[in-house]
Design a protein around this motif. Structure first.
Motif, PDB file in Angstrom:
ATOM      1  N   LEU A   1      48.565  80.379  67.667  1.00  0.00           N
ATOM      2  CA  LEU A   1      49.461  80.048  68.763  1.00  0.00           C
ATOM      3  C   LEU A   1      50.848  80.593  68.454  1.00  0.00           C
ATOM      4  CD1 LEU A   1      50.298  78.505  71.345  1.00  0.00           C
ATOM      5  CD2 LEU A   1      50.592  76.479  69.904  1.00  0.00           C
ATOM      6  N   SER A   2      51.351  81.446  69.321  1.00  0.00           N
ATOM      7  CA  SER A   2      52.641  82.105  69.102  1.00  0.00           C
ATOM      8  C   SER A   2      53.638  81.687  70.168  1.00  0.00           C
ATOM      9  CB  SER A   2      52.437  83.630  69.134  1.00  0.00           C
ATOM     10  OG  SER A   2      53.674  84.295  69.167  1.00  0.00           O
ATOM     11  N   LEU A   3      54.777  81.136  69.733  1.00  0.00           N
ATOM     12  CA  LEU A   3      55.913  80.862  70.608  1.00  0.00           C
ATOM     13  C   LEU A   3      57.125  81.495  69.934  1.00  0.00           C
ATOM     14  CD1 LEU A   3      54.064  77.969  70.581  1.00  0.00           C
ATOM     15  CD2 LEU A   3      55.633  77.536  72.466  1.00  0.00           C
ATOM     16  N   VAL A   4      57.306  82.768  70.174  1.00  0.00           N
ATOM     17  CA  VAL A   4      58.338  83.540  69.492  1.00  0.00           C
ATOM     18  C   VAL A   4      59.595  83.584  70.359  1.00  0.00           C
ATOM     19  CG1 VAL A   4      58.932  85.844  68.648  1.00  0.00           C
ATOM     20  CG2 VAL A   4      56.692  84.875  68.148  1.00  0.00           C
ATOM     21  N   ALA A   5      60.719  83.130  69.789  1.00  0.00           N
ATOM     22  CA  ALA A   5      62.005  83.119  70.494  1.00  0.00           C
ATOM     23  C   ALA A   5      61.912  82.361  71.815  1.00  0.00           C
ATOM     24  CB  ALA A   5      62.519  84.535  70.708  1.00  0.00           C
ATOM     25  N   LEU A   6      61.205  81.244  71.813  1.00  0.00           N
ATOM     26  CA  LEU A   6      61.054  80.439  73.028  1.00  0.00           C
ATOM     27  C   LEU A   6      61.656  79.051  72.896  1.00  0.00           C
ATOM     28  CD1 LEU A   6      59.916  80.020  75.874  1.00  0.00           C
ATOM     29  CD2 LEU A   6      57.755  79.310  74.825  1.00  0.00           C
ATOM     30  N   THR A   7      61.496  78.416  71.737  1.00  0.00           N
ATOM     31  CA  THR A   7      61.890  77.009  71.616  1.00  0.00           C
ATOM     32  C   THR A   7      63.386  76.788  71.808  1.00  0.00           C
ATOM     33  OG1 THR A   7      61.948  77.271  69.200  1.00  0.00           O
ATOM     34  CG2 THR A   7      59.945  76.341  70.170  1.00  0.00           C
ATOM     35  N   HIS A   8      64.222  77.817  71.580  1.00  0.00           N
ATOM     36  CA  HIS A   8      65.661  77.599  71.784  1.00  0.00           C
ATOM     37  C   HIS A   8      66.039  77.532  73.265  1.00  0.00           C
ATOM     38  CE1 HIS A   8      65.355  82.027  70.538  1.00  0.00           C
ATOM     39  NE2 HIS A   8      65.494  82.065  71.831  1.00  0.00           N
ATOM     40  N   TYR A   9      65.096  77.731  74.165  1.00  0.00           N
ATOM     41  CA  TYR A   9      65.346  77.528  75.587  1.00  0.00           C
ATOM     42  C   TYR A   9      64.863  76.151  76.065  1.00  0.00           C
ATOM     43  CZ  TYR A   9      66.191  82.547  75.574  1.00  0.00           C
ATOM     44  OH  TYR A   9      66.688  83.805  75.293  1.00  0.00           O
ATOM     45  N   LEU A  10      64.382  75.330  75.144  1.00  0.00           N
ATOM     46  CA  LEU A  10      63.851  74.012  75.484  1.00  0.00           C
ATOM     47  C   LEU A  10      64.621  72.939  74.730  1.00  0.00           C
ATOM     48  CD1 LEU A  10      60.069  74.944  75.131  1.00  0.00           C
ATOM     49  CD2 LEU A  10      61.336  74.709  77.287  1.00  0.00           C
ATOM     50  N   ASP A  11      64.963  71.839  75.424  1.00  0.00           N
ATOM     51  CA  ASP A  11      65.698  70.765  74.753  1.00  0.00           C
ATOM     52  C   ASP A  11      64.739  69.786  74.107  1.00  0.00           C
ATOM     53  OD1 ASP A  11      65.044  68.467  76.510  1.00  0.00           O
ATOM     54  OD2 ASP A  11      66.259  69.482  78.024  1.00  0.00           O
ATOM     55  N   ASP A  12      65.293  68.911  73.259  1.00  0.00           N
ATOM     56  CA  ASP A  12      64.436  67.952  72.560  1.00  0.00           C
ATOM     57  C   ASP A  12      64.547  66.545  73.127  1.00  0.00           C
ATOM     58  OD1 ASP A  12      66.959  67.331  71.670  1.00  0.00           O
ATOM     59  OD2 ASP A  12      66.601  67.936  69.595  1.00  0.00           O
ATOM     60  N   ASP A  13      65.152  66.396  74.299  1.00  0.00           N
ATOM     61  CA  ASP A  13      65.283  65.100  74.954  1.00  0.00           C
ATOM     62  C   ASP A  13      63.909  64.636  75.432  1.00  0.00           C
ATOM     63  OD1 ASP A  13      65.825  62.906  76.549  1.00  0.00           O
ATOM     64  OD2 ASP A  13      67.476  63.845  77.627  1.00  0.00           O
ATOM     65  N   PRO A  14      63.445  63.450  74.999  1.00  0.00           N
ATOM     66  CA  PRO A  14      62.135  62.961  75.454  1.00  0.00           C
ATOM     67  C   PRO A  14      62.035  62.848  76.977  1.00  0.00           C
ATOM     68  CG  PRO A  14      62.894  61.693  73.577  1.00  0.00           C
ATOM     69  CD  PRO A  14      64.043  62.556  73.995  1.00  0.00           C
ATOM     70  N   ALA A  15      63.189  62.701  77.641  1.00  0.00           N
ATOM     71  CA  ALA A  15      63.185  62.619  79.100  1.00  0.00           C
ATOM     72  C   ALA A  15      63.323  63.990  79.753  1.00  0.00           C
ATOM     73  CB  ALA A  15      64.319  61.706  79.581  1.00  0.00           C
ATOM     74  N   GLY A  16      63.486  65.035  78.917  1.00  0.00           N
ATOM     75  CA  GLY A  16      63.624  66.394  79.429  1.00  0.00           C
ATOM     76  C   GLY A  16      62.448  67.256  79.035  1.00  0.00           C
ATOM     77  N   ASP A  17      62.745  68.372  78.356  1.00  0.00           N
ATOM     78  CA  ASP A  17      61.665  69.260  77.924  1.00  0.00           C
ATOM     79  C   ASP A  17      60.824  68.644  76.819  1.00  0.00           C
ATOM     80  OD1 ASP A  17      62.507  71.296  79.687  1.00  0.00           O
ATOM     81  OD2 ASP A  17      63.931  72.058  78.206  1.00  0.00           O
ATOM     82  N   ASP A  18      61.455  67.810  75.969  1.00  0.00           N
ATOM     83  CA  ASP A  18      60.754  67.177  74.840  1.00  0.00           C
ATOM     84  C   ASP A  18      60.007  68.222  74.014  1.00  0.00           C
ATOM     85  OD1 ASP A  18      59.694  65.266  73.117  1.00  0.00           O
ATOM     86  OD2 ASP A  18      58.061  64.722  74.475  1.00  0.00           O
ATOM     87  N   VAL A  19      60.769  69.194  73.468  1.00  0.00           N
ATOM     88  CA  VAL A  19      60.149  70.338  72.812  1.00  0.00           C
ATOM     89  C   VAL A  19      59.262  69.933  71.637  1.00  0.00           C
ATOM     90  CG1 VAL A  19      62.113  70.808  71.292  1.00  0.00           C
ATOM     91  CG2 VAL A  19      60.558  72.673  71.936  1.00  0.00           C
ATOM     92  N   TYR A  20      59.654  68.908  70.887  1.00  0.00           N
ATOM     93  CA  TYR A  20      58.814  68.490  69.764  1.00  0.00           C
ATOM     94  C   TYR A  20      57.507  67.862  70.256  1.00  0.00           C
ATOM     95  CZ  TYR A  20      62.900  69.341  66.842  1.00  0.00           C
ATOM     96  OH  TYR A  20      63.964  69.939  66.208  1.00  0.00           O
ATOM     97  N   GLY A  21      57.602  67.106  71.334  1.00  0.00           N
ATOM     98  CA  GLY A  21      56.389  66.548  71.921  1.00  0.00           C
ATOM     99  C   GLY A  21      55.489  67.627  72.483  1.00  0.00           C
ATOM    100  N   LEU A  22      56.099  68.645  73.112  1.00  0.00           N
ATOM    101  CA  LEU A  22      55.316  69.763  73.644  1.00  0.00           C
ATOM    102  C   LEU A  22      54.546  70.473  72.536  1.00  0.00           C
ATOM    103  CD1 LEU A  22      57.664  71.572  76.214  1.00  0.00           C
ATOM    104  CD2 LEU A  22      55.531  70.376  76.706  1.00  0.00           C
TER     105      LEU A  22
END
Length: 271
Positions: free
Chosen positions: A155-176
């Motif tokens: 699974l590759s997510l290259v240069a993508l996570t910096h466009y997602l926030d870590d707010d559980p009510a938002g993008d929740d990047v860690y949960g994703l």
């Protein structure tokens, strides 16, 4: 978190898109004046951005080659961006022609170019799905039409996570990320890269502000915050480091002399 609205079928040229900005930095032609304007603004305040884009692309190639050489024959690339050779499928199928690759992105211009340019080997399979990274269930279901998730997948997510926030009510990047990793079979790989403020804080802060003013969220992360994405996984050596230093080829070693690259990369295995 509710699923995002379906991606538009027409191309919005009124605001920049990260994939097209990145394309401009790489010297591509598949971008619009609004993308070039933002790309130039960021380049003016962050002199590392061009070598960062190139180093990030080369990291992807080395990481994919590493996964393929370990025996992985299935690849899911989320946020693929504008096709730029060599593409991920060319790297994977160059190691093993029978490799199956699925690209996923939510930008219509990426879909258009992917359909025209992403051609794999006769022995393998190369597909594209139009889906948003935040719509996990839909993306995985469409990918499963080509990939067998009972077997290892890189699974590759290259240069993508910096466009997602870590707010559980938002993008929740860690949960994703956890939801995606949970869907992978043991033996799968996770390939990530992410812009960091650690190595060039003032320039990255100004670049992030330019992104945000353009309407594009941007979230550079520190080393501990980026390393958190790999929690519960087995990191491959040399661990989480700037992308230019991750298992470098001789060419990468030479390019390191150009200066710092404020992008972390890492590859981990699910055990």
């Amino acid at each position: 978190m509710t699923a995002p609205e379906p991606a538009p079928t027409s191309i919005d040229t009124s605001r920049p898109h990260p994939a097209r900005v990145y394309d401009w930095w790489l010297g591509g032609k598949d971008n619009y004046p609004v993308d070039e304007e933002l790309a130039r603004k960021i380049l003016a305040v962050d002199g590392t951005v061009l070598r960062g884009a190139r180093a990030n692309r080369r990291f992807m190639q080395r990481a994919v080659r590493t996964a393929a050489e370990s025996g992985t024959r299935q690849f899911l690339d989320i946020g693929t961006g504008i096709p730029t050779e060599p593409n991920l499928h060319q790297v994977a199928q160059g190691v093993a022609a029978e490799s199956k690759v699925v690209y996923a992105d939510n930008d219509p211009i990426v879909l258009r170019h992917a359909e025209a340019l992403l051609r794999g080997t006769p022995e393998g399979r190369t597909e594209y799905v139009h889906a948003d990274v935040r719509d996990v269930d839909t993306l995985l279901a469409r990918a499963a039409e080509s990939l067998d998730f009972k077997e290892p997948v890189a699974l590759s997510l290259v240069a993508l996570t910096h466009y997602l926030d870590d707010d559980p009510a938002g993008d929740d990047v860690y949960g994703l990320l956890k939801r995606y990793v949970d869907a992978l079979a043991p033996g799968s790989h996770l390939i990530l890269s992410q812009v960091t403020p650690d190595l060039s804080p003032e320039a990255i802060a100004q670049a992030a502000e330019n992104f945000r003013r353009s309407g594009t969220p941007f979230h550079p992360r520190s080393l501990p915050a980026f390393a958190r994405f790999f929690d519960g996984l087995e990191l491959l050596g040399p661990g989480v480091i700037p992308v230019s230093g991750w298992r470098p080829d001789p060419q990468d070693v030479a390019l390191q002399q150009e200066g710092i690259v404020p992008v972390y990369g890492g590859v981990a295995r699910k055990v």
